[in-house]
Scaffold this motif. Structure first.
Motif, PDB file in Angstrom:
ATOM      1  N   HIS A   2       0.853  -1.185   0.000  1.00 24.56           N
ATOM      2  CA  HIS A   2       0.000   0.000   0.000  1.00 24.56           C
ATOM      3  C   HIS A   2       0.889   1.235   0.000  1.00 24.56           C
ATOM      4  O   HIS A   2       1.842   1.306   0.773  1.00 24.56           O
ATOM      5  CB  HIS A   2      -0.888  -0.012   1.242  1.00 24.56           C
ATOM      6  N   VAL A   4       1.227   5.553  -0.032  1.00 27.77           N
ATOM      7  CA  VAL A   4       0.578   6.816   0.308  1.00 27.77           C
ATOM      8  C   VAL A   4       1.538   7.966   0.048  1.00 27.77           C
ATOM      9  O   VAL A   4       2.590   8.057   0.685  1.00 27.77           O
ATOM     10  CB  VAL A   4       0.123   6.843   1.779  1.00 27.77           C
ATOM     11  N   TYR A  92       1.951  10.255  -8.973  1.00 26.36           N
ATOM     12  CA  TYR A  92       1.661   8.975  -8.354  1.00 26.36           C
ATOM     13  C   TYR A  92       2.947   8.214  -8.054  1.00 26.36           C
ATOM     14  O   TYR A  92       3.865   8.176  -8.883  1.00 26.36           O
ATOM     15  CB  TYR A  92       0.800   8.115  -9.273  1.00 26.36           C
ATOM     16  N   TRP A 107      -0.341   1.304  -6.981  1.00 29.36           N
ATOM     17  CA  TRP A 107      -0.342   2.760  -7.120  1.00 29.36           C
ATOM     18  C   TRP A 107      -0.810   3.402  -5.831  1.00 29.36           C
ATOM     19  O   TRP A 107      -1.665   2.863  -5.122  1.00 29.36           O
ATOM     20  CB  TRP A 107      -1.315   3.188  -8.222  1.00 29.36           C
ATOM     21  N   GLY A 108      -0.284   4.592  -5.555  1.00 24.64           N
ATOM     22  CA  GLY A 108      -0.831   5.398  -4.488  1.00 24.64           C
ATOM     23  C   GLY A 108      -2.026   6.185  -4.992  1.00 24.64           C
ATOM     24  O   GLY A 108      -2.411   6.071  -6.155  1.00 24.64           O
ATOM     25  N   GLN A 109      -2.583   7.026  -4.141  1.00 23.31           N
ATOM     26  CA  GLN A 109      -3.763   7.805  -4.505  1.00 23.31           C
ATOM     27  C   GLN A 109      -3.405   9.079  -5.258  1.00 23.31           C
ATOM     28  O   GLN A 109      -4.270   9.722  -5.846  1.00 23.31           O
ATOM     29  CB  GLN A 109      -4.583   8.160  -3.255  1.00 23.31           C
ATOM     30  N   THR A 111      -0.725  12.757  -5.492  1.00 24.43           N
ATOM     31  CA  THR A 111      -0.627  14.058  -4.828  1.00 24.43           C
ATOM     32  C   THR A 111      -0.458  15.111  -5.919  1.00 24.43           C
ATOM     33  O   THR A 111       0.338  14.954  -6.839  1.00 24.43           O
ATOM     34  CB  THR A 111       0.535  14.082  -3.811  1.00 24.43           C
TER      35      THR A 111
END
Length: 117
Positions: A2, A4, A92, A107-109, A111
């Motif tokens: 995960h 972030v 990402y 993948w992250g969410q 920024t």
């Protein structure tokens, strides 16, 4: 794993910004990278870093951006210098088990980075 991201925001042209990406898993087991997508555009590979520290950069960011990682903190970084308006995009963090995988499974969410005066 995960992912972030953090560190996005607004910055003036010529300025700097550092993005970070914290992973829940052991990043030494992954090929890591930063990918960006400007509004209405396709994704663009920004930089990658292998488990042995080998780095690659997209032509548009060479000499201005630097990818690094802290294995002890399971954190990936992207130092962005001499920012230009065309660097405006969602950034990402991504990971895959092997460099030769054609796709990025993790993948992250994202920024958002906005470069404008």
């Amino acid at each position: 794993v995960h992912l972030v991201e953090a560190g996005g925001g607004s910055v003036q042209p010529g300025g700097s910004r550092r993005l970070s990406c914290v992973a829940t898993g052991d990043i030494t087991k992954y090929f890591m990278g930063w990918i960006r997508q400007a509004r209405g555009e396709a994704c663009e590979g920004v930089a990658t870093i292998d488990s042995d520290g080998t780095t690659t950069y997209g032509d548009s960011v060479k000499g201005r951006f630097a990818i690094s990682k802290d294995n002890a903190k399971n954190t990936l970084y992207l130092q962005m210098n001499a920012l230009k308006p065309e660097d405006t995009a969602m950034y990402y963090c991504a990971a895959k088990e092997h460099s030769w995988y054609p796709a990025w499974p993790y993948w992250g969410q994202g920024t958002q980075v906005a470069v404008s005066s």
